[in-house]
Motif scaffolding. Structure first.
Motif, PDB file in Angstrom:
ATOM      1  N   TYR A   1      -2.635  10.554 -12.529  1.00 45.38           N
ATOM      2  CA  TYR A   1      -1.849  11.745 -12.170  1.00 45.38           C
ATOM      3  C   TYR A   1      -0.421  11.680 -12.674  1.00 45.38           C
ATOM      4  O   TYR A   1       0.175  12.708 -13.000  1.00 45.38           O
ATOM      5  CB  TYR A   1      -1.975  12.125 -10.681  1.00 45.38           C
ATOM      6  CG  TYR A   1      -1.346  11.224  -9.653  1.00 45.38           C
ATOM      7  CD1 TYR A   1      -2.123  10.584  -8.701  1.00 45.38           C
ATOM      8  CD2 TYR A   1       0.038  11.044  -9.584  1.00 45.38           C
ATOM      9  CE1 TYR A   1      -1.564   9.784  -7.726  1.00 45.38           C
ATOM     10  CE2 TYR A   1       0.612  10.250  -8.610  1.00 45.38           C
ATOM     11  CZ  TYR A   1      -0.199   9.612  -7.691  1.00 45.38           C
ATOM     12  OH  TYR A   1       0.374   8.828  -6.725  1.00 45.38           O
TER      13      TYR A   1
ATOM     14  N   SER B   1       7.029  10.685  -5.617  1.00 45.30           N
ATOM     15  CA  SER B   1       8.028  10.776  -6.682  1.00 45.30           C
ATOM     16  C   SER B   1       7.507  11.536  -7.897  1.00 45.30           C
ATOM     17  O   SER B   1       8.268  12.218  -8.574  1.00 45.30           O
ATOM     18  CB  SER B   1       8.529   9.382  -7.074  1.00 45.30           C
ATOM     19  OG  SER B   1       7.478   8.603  -7.560  1.00 45.30           O
ATOM     20  N   THR B   2       6.206  11.425  -8.167  1.00 38.43           N
ATOM     21  CA  THR B   2       5.668  12.141  -9.323  1.00 38.43           C
ATOM     22  C   THR B   2       5.725  13.647  -9.091  1.00 38.43           C
ATOM     23  O   THR B   2       6.182  14.408  -9.946  1.00 38.43           O
ATOM     24  CB  THR B   2       4.200  11.720  -9.565  1.00 38.43           C
ATOM     25  OG1 THR B   2       4.148  10.303  -9.668  1.00 38.43           O
ATOM     26  CG2 THR B   2       3.664  12.347 -10.823  1.00 38.43           C
TER      27      THR B   2
ATOM     28  N   VAL C   1      -3.484   6.613  -9.789  1.00 39.06           N
ATOM     29  CA  VAL C   1      -2.041   6.836  -9.822  1.00 39.06           C
ATOM     30  C   VAL C   1      -1.590   7.046 -11.267  1.00 39.06           C
ATOM     31  O   VAL C   1      -0.878   8.009 -11.588  1.00 39.06           O
ATOM     32  CB  VAL C   1      -1.282   5.643  -9.194  1.00 39.06           C
ATOM     33  CG1 VAL C   1       0.222   5.806  -9.367  1.00 39.06           C
ATOM     34  CG2 VAL C   1      -1.638   5.500  -7.717  1.00 39.06           C
TER      35      VAL C   1
ATOM     36  N   PHE D   1       4.295   6.310  -2.433  1.00 39.74           N
ATOM     37  CA  PHE D   1       5.557   6.585  -3.138  1.00 39.74           C
ATOM     38  C   PHE D   1       5.346   7.252  -4.483  1.00 39.74           C
ATOM     39  O   PHE D   1       6.122   8.123  -4.886  1.00 39.74           O
ATOM     40  CB  PHE D   1       6.352   5.285  -3.340  1.00 39.74           C
ATOM     41  CG  PHE D   1       7.065   4.828  -2.108  1.00 39.74           C
ATOM     42  CD1 PHE D   1       7.497   5.739  -1.157  1.00 39.74           C
ATOM     43  CD2 PHE D   1       7.327   3.482  -1.904  1.00 39.74           C
ATOM     44  CE1 PHE D   1       8.155   5.315  -0.022  1.00 39.74           C
ATOM     45  CE2 PHE D   1       7.991   3.048  -0.771  1.00 39.74           C
ATOM     46  CZ  PHE D   1       8.403   3.954   0.170  1.00 39.74           C
ATOM     47  N   PHE D   2       4.310   6.836  -5.196  1.00 37.72           N
ATOM     48  CA  PHE D   2       4.100   7.440  -6.509  1.00 37.72           C
ATOM     49  C   PHE D   2       3.724   8.908  -6.377  1.00 37.72           C
ATOM     50  O   PHE D   2       4.139   9.749  -7.171  1.00 37.72           O
ATOM     51  CB  PHE D   2       3.036   6.669  -7.305  1.00 37.72           C
ATOM     52  CG  PHE D   2       3.590   5.474  -8.013  1.00 37.72           C
ATOM     53  CD1 PHE D   2       4.379   5.629  -9.145  1.00 37.72           C
ATOM     54  CD2 PHE D   2       3.353   4.198  -7.546  1.00 37.72           C
ATOM     55  CE1 PHE D   2       4.923   4.525  -9.789  1.00 37.72           C
ATOM     56  CE2 PHE D   2       3.887   3.097  -8.183  1.00 37.72           C
ATOM     57  CZ  PHE D   2       4.666   3.248  -9.309  1.00 37.72           C
ATOM     58  N   LEU D   3       2.928   9.205  -5.348  1.00 40.62           N
ATOM     59  CA  LEU D   3       2.545  10.589  -5.085  1.00 40.62           C
ATOM     60  C   LEU D   3       3.806  11.425  -4.880  1.00 40.62           C
ATOM     61  O   LEU D   3       3.995  12.484  -5.469  1.00 40.62           O
ATOM     62  CB  LEU D   3       1.682  10.604  -3.820  1.00 40.62           C
ATOM     63  CG  LEU D   3       0.689  11.733  -3.631  1.00 40.62           C
ATOM     64  CD1 LEU D   3      -0.324  11.733  -4.746  1.00 40.62           C
ATOM     65  CD2 LEU D   3      -0.035  11.563  -2.296  1.00 40.62           C
TER      66      LEU D   3
ATOM     67  N   THR E   1      10.422   3.892  -8.115  1.00 38.30           N
ATOM     68  CA  THR E   1       9.200   3.665  -7.344  1.00 38.30           C
ATOM     69  C   THR E   1       8.474   2.419  -7.827  1.00 38.30           C
ATOM     70  O   THR E   1       7.924   1.651  -7.030  1.00 38.30           O
ATOM     71  CB  THR E   1       8.275   4.889  -7.449  1.00 38.30           C
ATOM     72  OG1 THR E   1       8.997   6.035  -7.042  1.00 38.30           O
ATOM     73  CG2 THR E   1       7.056   4.741  -6.582  1.00 38.30           C
TER      74      THR E   1
ATOM     75  N   THR F   1       7.536  -0.733  -5.583  1.00 42.65           N
ATOM     76  CA  THR F   1       6.150  -1.194  -5.517  1.00 42.65           C
ATOM     77  C   THR F   1       6.029  -2.642  -5.984  1.00 42.65           C
ATOM     78  O   THR F   1       5.271  -3.438  -5.419  1.00 42.65           O
ATOM     79  CB  THR F   1       5.242  -0.287  -6.369  1.00 42.65           C
ATOM     80  OG1 THR F   1       5.450   1.061  -5.954  1.00 42.65           O
ATOM     81  CG2 THR F   1       3.779  -0.638  -6.209  1.00 42.65           C
TER      82      THR F   1
ATOM     83  N   GLY G   1       3.717   1.583  -1.414  1.00 43.49           N
ATOM     84  CA  GLY G   1       4.162   1.807  -2.791  1.00 43.49           C
ATOM     85  C   GLY G   1       3.076   2.429  -3.639  1.00 43.49           C
ATOM     86  O   GLY G   1       3.282   3.454  -4.297  1.00 43.49           O
ATOM     87  N   ILE G   2       1.895   1.822  -3.592  1.00 44.85           N
ATOM     88  CA  ILE G   2       0.820   2.266  -4.490  1.00 44.85           C
ATOM     89  C   ILE G   2       0.269   3.635  -4.072  1.00 44.85           C
ATOM     90  O   ILE G   2       0.070   4.518  -4.894  1.00 44.85           O
ATOM     91  CB  ILE G   2      -0.328   1.212  -4.493  1.00 44.85           C
ATOM     92  CG1 ILE G   2       0.179  -0.109  -5.077  1.00 44.85           C
ATOM     93  CG2 ILE G   2      -1.527   1.724  -5.297  1.00 44.85           C
ATOM     94  CD1 ILE G   2      -0.753  -1.289  -4.857  1.00 44.85           C
TER      95      ILE G   2
ATOM     96  N   ILE H   1       0.849  -1.200   0.000  1.00 49.99           N
ATOM     97  CA  ILE H   1       0.000   0.000   0.000  1.00 49.99           C
ATOM     98  C   ILE H   1       0.883   1.248   0.000  1.00 49.99           C
ATOM     99  O   ILE H   1       0.594   2.241  -0.664  1.00 49.99           O
ATOM    100  CB  ILE H   1      -0.953   0.000   1.219  1.00 49.99           C
ATOM    101  CG1 ILE H   1      -1.874  -1.223   1.159  1.00 49.99           C
ATOM    102  CG2 ILE H   1      -1.792   1.269   1.245  1.00 49.99           C
ATOM    103  CD1 ILE H   1      -2.737  -1.423   2.394  1.00 49.99           C
TER     104      ILE H   1
ATOM    105  N   VAL I   1      -7.323  -2.129  -2.665  1.00 48.34           N
ATOM    106  CA  VAL I   1      -6.266  -1.113  -2.751  1.00 48.34           C
ATOM    107  C   VAL I   1      -5.882  -0.867  -4.210  1.00 48.34           C
ATOM    108  O   VAL I   1      -5.610   0.265  -4.619  1.00 48.34           O
ATOM    109  CB  VAL I   1      -5.028  -1.546  -1.934  1.00 48.34           C
ATOM    110  CG1 VAL I   1      -3.870  -0.581  -2.145  1.00 48.34           C
ATOM    111  CG2 VAL I   1      -5.371  -1.651  -0.450  1.00 48.34           C
TER     112      VAL I   1
ATOM    113  N   GLU J   1      12.856   8.557 -10.845  1.00 48.66           N
ATOM    114  CA  GLU J   1      12.171   8.123  -9.623  1.00 48.66           C
ATOM    115  C   GLU J   1      10.936   7.290  -9.915  1.00 48.66           C
ATOM    116  O   GLU J   1      10.519   6.476  -9.093  1.00 48.66           O
ATOM    117  CB  GLU J   1      11.780   9.330  -8.805  1.00 48.66           C
ATOM    118  CG  GLU J   1      12.987   9.922  -8.150  1.00 48.66           C
ATOM    119  CD  GLU J   1      12.592  10.988  -7.180  1.00 48.66           C
ATOM    120  OE1 GLU J   1      11.743  10.717  -6.336  1.00 48.66           O
ATOM    121  OE2 GLU J   1      13.122  12.089  -7.307  1.00 48.66           O
TER     122      GLU J   1
END
Lengths: 512, 376
Positions: free
Chosen positions: B353, A113-114, B350, A109-111, B64, B68, A105-106, A103, B343, B60
């Motif tokens: 965005y 790093s983006t 994701v 982390f994307f939030l 990432t 993940t 990661g999903i 969780i 989830v 990144e």
């Protein structure tokens, strides 16, 4: 279950994890806190349009970036180290422990790093508003990732929401909400993030003090201090509140940890809290030696901390190791034989199943279920093995608490004098401000030592000792990896510090 | 609604999700491929700076995705996670090492007083792009060729080869898969840079990138052929009707045919990669990355589907085949997979965005002028 336990390997693997975690934790609190501080600075810039706030934002952002990179680098190792060095653990609890990691990661982390790319490189590519939004998203993302990893860590401290499945030989999740909302998870998250905000505020205070001391970038330094000291003082109060809550939860779920960091060998009521002391490191559970060479005790305080009452009984190490029937404390000494029954009945169950003897399997399973709660204790050799190192625990805890108190005073002084307008002339205060960041690091690391050394010998509290959680590797392999990482992390740390100091000396961009 | 699905369905859904993460990671390896181009395609300092900064806005995402990917395997197939990471210790440790040194290199490379020097950090990027990708390929190769482990009755792993996973790199199939990925990453890297850079101030770089796309593709093709032909003729481990795990002849050829979707995805994927190289080299197109990237994702999916489905083993044990892992015996419980599937509903957000930000940031090509404000 495991034929021959190689303690050398276990200790190397623990050392490697401690090394990685402690390096990681030099950088992460800064990321967690500085991301908010930068977002606050940028908000002021966005509202006022004042370019000097933009320069200030960009300056702190530059330092943030240098720190962020090495935080990321050390972080990836932790996730995979569970697999490489603790593979039995990974199997036995992967059904529960893996979820928060995935969780993380999903959902986090994307939030992070983006929007990190926008925050750093988007000044001329996206609107001011979207840029500000991105900066906040980096703060939200990094703090969300902290949430999930701390949920995972809290579960190791206080395993909830699962059941052991003897067929697969693992713990299986039954209630994710119990895992996420466990009181330990809540207090761990609030305590860790708020203390990270403190550390980031100290970082700003230290660097700003240096500028004021050198009479450089005075406007930037004073403005930085206003925001950082305000943030720091609010966060500090929260650290105190959440820390108290964490200790109360320890008393309920990890009483040995509490007893160890207080050097509390004999249970009593009302119980006093040792404010200062010198631990007698020769003292062992069950012997007659004094536990302290010197101590300063606040009467009744430990009862309040642990039991929320002035007269509450607080079990000591000896009670927890050997039991105290009068106070209803079951000792490790009594738990070990039951644990051994659980371990043996699980083996019997497996053997009976293999040979197809259903009656014997059912029998063994019933015995296992009756003693399941003590399963982990079956792997301990002697009751004393359940006691973490009292000296390390006591000093780490007390250093952390004393420093936390000091930080409140520091923030208050800086805030007072920066408003009064004469802070640049107060050399004594600026001198005092300089080392604060390093003291912040010490407080942070000490906090994690309390949390993690205090959990020993358990990987999962009461369920799985580190000796079983390990991977079947020889100690030479893990030792080699340890030294590889020592060399690498040290090189990277030197690089980070050199780059950081150079950038701080350079300071923010001057007005063109 | 998810909780009503069969366990087997959830296991299959999660293998598809893992496959998707893995396949997207292979596409995002354009960052790693691009890093290796620094050493042969970039000739001047300006060109290097442009390349590093262009990749530096994306690295990144790749990183990432890898993290993940690891977390998702941990949560959905913990036995695969514990057996492979704990067992094939050295191969994973070295892969991780190559990603740690990458993570600091962009930020530190040009910073004054950086201790290891610009060349040092650039060599880190090269190691990550070559050794990291190669060993990832070799590790994935063992999903097909098998690994040296046994599990006891508690599912604890013991490795039966002294190289602890590194032996994977000495198998021609695994090695070919690794080299294929290295050169595919270089093709994608060149295509990404063609798409992302403004060549006005570095006109020669564009030409070299086109040439590099083509040359790397030719080398890639050799390894791709080895991998494809081997896959069609090699034996693979699968679950027989009696429940026993056996080495079966033409296992993967059989898997390919068993589901026509595999053949369709593979052909479209390969077609797109070839098309992307063709338009990049001969049509002066700068959008090859989108075709090459999509093609890579589709081929990547097929790779994971071939070992995951049709009663195959995702991680066969060479020494104790009966302890081999399948998606059905290596997964989390029904409950955990259900939670994780909820989830997974976040994933479209994701992707949305990430795509939005990618577009907003790359509307204007990256030029040297952009780097005056803020650069790596």
């Amino acid at each position: 279950m495991v034929e021959a336990i190689d303690i050398g390997m276990v200790n190397w693997a623990r050392a490697l994890f401690a090394l990685t975690a402690m390096y990681h934790w030099i950088f992460v609190p800064l990321t967690l806190g500085l991301s908010w501080i930068i977002a606050f600075y940028e908000t002021i810039y966005y509202r006022t349009g004042d370019e000097s706030w933009s320069r200030l934002t960009k300056f702190w952002m530059k330092l943030f970036g240098i720190n962020f990179a090495i935080g990321v680098a050390t972080g990836i190792i932790l996730e995979f180290e569970f697999g490489t060095n603790w593979s039995n653990y990974s199997w036995m609890v992967g059904d529960i422990f893996g979820a928060p990691l995935a969780i993380e990661g999903i959902a986090a982390f994307f939030l992070e790093s983006t929007f990190f790319a926008v925050m750093f490189f988007g000044w001329n590519r996206v609107s001011k508003k979207f840029h500000l939004f991105s900066t906040y998203m980096v703060a939200v993302g990094s703090n969300l990732s902290a949430l999930w990893i701390l949920v995972a860590n809290a579960w190791m401290q206080h395993p909830v929401g699962m059941v052991f499945n003897p067929d697969t030989a693992r713990f299986e999740m039954q209630d994710i909400m119990a895992v996420i909302l466990s009181p330990i998870a809540v207090s761990k998250f609030t305590h860790t993030t708020s203390s990270s905000f403190v550390m980031a505020s100290l970082f700003v205070i230290s660097i700003s003090s240096w500028y004021l001391f050198k009479q450089r970038h005075q406007l930037l330094a004073k403005r930085s201090i206003v925001v950082a000291a305000t943030f720091g003082i609010v966060a500090s109060l929260f650290v105190g509140f959440s820390g108290d809550e964490a200790a109360y939860e320890d008393a309920k779920h990890q009483p040995m940890k509490l007893a160890a960091f207080e050097g509390h060998f004999e249970g009593d009521s009302p119980s006093g809290l040792v404010a200062l002391g010198i631990v007698n490191t020769k003292k062992q559970p069950g012997d007659d030696l004094q536990s302290f060479h010197f101590k300063l005790k606040i009467p009744g305080m430990l009862s309040i901390l642990a039991q929320r009452s002035t007269t509450g009984y607080v079990a000591g190490i000896n009670d927890l190791v050997y039991g105290n029937e009068a106070e209803g404390v079951m000792g490790v000494e009594q738990k070990i034989p039951l644990g051994k029954i659980a371990v043996q009945s699980l083996a019997d169950y497996k053997a009976a199943q293999k040979s197809g003897d259903e009656a014997a399997a059912a029998n063994a399973l019933q015995t296992f279920r009756e003693n399941e709660a003590y399963f982990g204790y079956g792997f301990l050799e002697k009751p004393e093995d359940s006691v973490p190192n009292v000296g390390i625990m006591f000093y780490s805890f007390h250093i952390m608490v004393i420093l936390a108190g000091l930080f409140i005073i520091v923030f208050a002084l800086f805030l007072f004098f920066v408003y009064k307008g004469n802070i640049e002339h107060l050399k004594w205060l600026l001198m005092a401000g300089l080392p604060m960041f390093f003291l912040g690091i010490i407080a942070q690391e000490a906090g994690w030592v309390v949390a993690e050394v205090g959990r020993q010998p358990w990987a999962i509290q009461d369920m799985l000792p580190v000796s079983i959680a390990r991977t079947n590797l020889d100690s030479g392999t893990v030792a080699t990896t340890f030294f590889m990482f020592v060399a690498l992390f040290t090189a990277l740390l030197i690089a980070e510090v050199k780059i950081m100091i150079t950038q701080i000396k350079k300071g923010p961009e001057e007005v063109k | 609604m998810i909780e009503n699905l069969e366990l087997a369905t959830l296991q299959e859904i999660w293998w598809i999700l893992i496959a998707t993460l893995g396949a997207v990671f292979l596409f995002l390896n354009f960052v790693q491929g691009g890093q290796t181009l620094l050493f042969d395609v970039a000739k001047t300092e300006d060109e290097k700076t442009l390349i590093v900064n262009s990749l530096g806005r994306k690295w990144e995402l790749t990183f990432t995705t890898l993290v993940t990917f690891g977390g998702a395997i941990f949560a959905s197939f913990p036995k695969l996670y514990s057996t492979s990471f704990g067992g094939a210790y050295w191969v994973w440790t070295i892969i991780l090492f190559s990603f740690i040194i990458q993570a600091v290199s962009y930020e530190y490379r040009k910073k004054p007083n950086n201790f290891l020097g610009q060349k040092g950090y650039e060599s880190f990027l090269l190691i990550n792009g070559v050794v990291g990708v190669l060993l990832i390929g070799a590790a994935v190769g063992t999903f097909f060729t098998g690994a040296n482990f046994k599990l006891n009755e508690y599912n604890f792993v013991t490795w039966t080869h002294s190289l602890r996973g590194l032996e994977a790199a000495f198998n021609y199939f695994n090695l070919s898969l690794g080299l294929f990925l290295v050169f595919n990453a270089r093709v994608l890297g060149a295509q990404y840079l063609l798409n992302n850079l403004d060549f006005n101030s570095v006109p020669e770089l564009e030409d070299r990138l086109r040439k590099s796309t083509f040359m790397n593709f030719l080398i890639e093709l050799v390894f791709l052929l080895v991998v494809l032909v081997s896959l069609l003729v090699m034996s693979g481990y699968g679950v027989a009707e009696n429940g026993q795990i056996e080495l079966m002849s033409y296992k993967f050829a059989g898997n390919l045919i068993a589901n026509p979707l595999n053949i369709i995805l593979l052909l479209i994927g390969l077609g797109l990669v070839i098309w992307s190289v063709y338009i990049t080299k001969f049509k002066d197109a700068n959008n090859g990355i989108w075709f090459g990237g999509t093609g890579t994702v589709l081929v990547g999916l097929v790779v994971f589907f071939l070992v995951g489905f049709n009663n195959s083993c995702i991680y066969p044990s060479l020494t104790h085949p009966q302890t081999s892992l399948t998606i059905y015996n290596a997964s989390s419980t029904h409950y955990t997979l259900t939670v994780m599937t909820y989830v997974a509903f976040l994933i479209p957000f994701v992707i949305a965005y990430v795509a939005y930000v990618w577009r907003a940031m790359d509307l204007r090509k990256l030029s040297l002028d952009d780097l005056k404000e803020k650069a790596y």
